[in-house]
Design a protein around this motif. Structure first.
Motif, PDB file in Angstrom:
ATOM      1  N   ASN A   1      -5.178  -4.191   9.189  1.00 10.25           N
ATOM      2  CA  ASN A   1      -5.114  -2.936   9.942  1.00 10.25           C
ATOM      3  C   ASN A   1      -4.832  -3.128  11.430  1.00 10.25           C
TER       4      ASN A   1
ATOM      5  N   ASN B   1      -2.147  -2.946   3.810  1.00  7.80           N
ATOM      6  CA  ASN B   1      -2.820  -3.695   2.753  1.00  7.80           C
ATOM      7  C   ASN B   1      -1.777  -4.141   1.738  1.00  7.80           C
TER       8      ASN B   1
ATOM      9  N   GLU C   1       0.815  -1.215   0.000  1.00 10.49           N
ATOM     10  CA  GLU C   1       0.000   0.000   0.000  1.00 10.49           C
ATOM     11  C   GLU C   1       0.852   1.269   0.000  1.00 10.49           C
TER      12      GLU C   1
ATOM     13  N   ASN D   1      -5.809  -7.310   3.907  1.00 10.42           N
ATOM     14  CA  ASN D   1      -5.816  -6.159   4.800  1.00 10.42           C
ATOM     15  C   ASN D   1      -5.596  -6.604   6.232  1.00 10.42           C
TER      16      ASN D   1
ATOM     17  N   ASN E   1      -6.760  -8.692  -2.368  1.00  8.33           N
ATOM     18  CA  ASN E   1      -6.223  -7.778  -1.371  1.00  8.33           C
ATOM     19  C   ASN E   1      -6.173  -8.474  -0.018  1.00  8.33           C
TER      20      ASN E   1
END
Length: 284
Positions: free
Chosen positions: A226, A210, A160, A224, A222
């Motif tokens: 977080n 990501n 990302e 992810n 993708n």
């Protein structure tokens, strides 16, 4: 026992043994995204790492001056989980402390793992409960292995953020104190087996939250993460899979003193509290 959740776009199969994701497919085409567990390379699919991530120095730790022994990545992946909630597109598994876990990890806990399908995404949520009157030290992480249909060098990872990757090499499964750097080109890391000659790439921090797996310049999905401060990337040499591993915590360093309360990267969960961490896989 294997249970399936699905919608019109994707379906996921999860085993009660370790509450492990063993399959993630497109509903219409049947295209598989999770490694098949061929023991020639690695017999797992997507184990959960708890209550430690990685390896402890001497496979042991100290708590209140008592020595306990835990094998690499802990015991959750080898235990049977109970299903406590289920719908067509969501399922929740639970593992509670018992006489056997208390011999290795002297804390009353509950680990819930929730799998939820929404559109073309699978969300995996860890919910850790501290049922003690004292702080509970723990680490937790995912270890999903993604199947690669083509030759390994056809794939790359797109991050990302435009960053220089700082990773910590492993020596006898323990982290060295000296880091190394990998320079990305246009946020991209081409995959080669030479990256993994000394085992996993371990990142104590990444700017990116990501990552895309890309096949011949075409993004496949993708990933992810977080909620996870730490990360690992791993494969076996010549194996047709890549593991993207979101972690809270990591292996002991070579200089670790063994005290679990002082372990680098450890979480100290307050008494009678719980905390959650979620990662997601979105099929493109």
């Amino acid at each position: 026992m294997t249970t399936t959740i699905s919608n019109s776009k994707i379906r996921a199969d999860i085993s009660s043994n370790g509450a492990e994701l063993i399959s993630l497919k497109k509903s219409k085409t049947g295209k598989e995204y999770i490694w098949n567990g061929n023991p020639e390379f690695w017999a797992k699919h997507s184990p959960t790492l708890f209550p430690i991530v990685g390896t402890l120095k001497n496979n042991s730790y100290l708590y209140n001056n008592v020595e306990y022994h835990l094998s690499r990545h802990g015991f959750a992946r080898d235990n049977f989980f109970e299903i406590i909630q289920q719908t067509n597109n969501e399922i929740v598994f639970s593992l509670k402390s018992n006489d056997e876990t208390l011999k290795k990890y002297p804390f009353q806990f509950e680990l819930q793992i929730k799998y939820t399908i929404s559109e073309n995404a699978l969300h995996v949520t860890y919910n850790v409960f501290n049922n003690n009157d004292v702080q509970m030290p723990f680490s937790i992480g995912g270890h999903p292995a993604f199947a690669l249909e083509k030759e390994f060098e056809n794939y790359s990872l797109t991050f990302e953020a435009d960053e220089t990757l700082e990773y910590y090499p492993l020596e006898n499964d323990l982290l060295l104190n000296q880091s190394s750097l990998i320079n990305l080109e246009k946020k991209t890391l081409p995959l080669t087996y030479s990256l993994f000659e000394n085992d996993a790439l371990v990142f104590k921090q990444l700017k990116s939250k990501n990552i895309q797996i890309v096949e011949n310049n075409k993004p496949i999905f993708n990933f992810n993460f977080n909620d996870f401060p730490n990360f690992g990337i791993w494969t076996k040499i010549n194996a047709p899979f890549i593991c993207l591993e979101p972690w809270v915590g990591y292996a002991d360093t070579v200089s670790a003193n063994g005290n679990i309360l002082e372990k680098e990267g450890i979480i100290l969960l307050e008494p009678k509290k719980n905390t959650t961490f979620t990662f997601s896989i979105t099929i493109l």
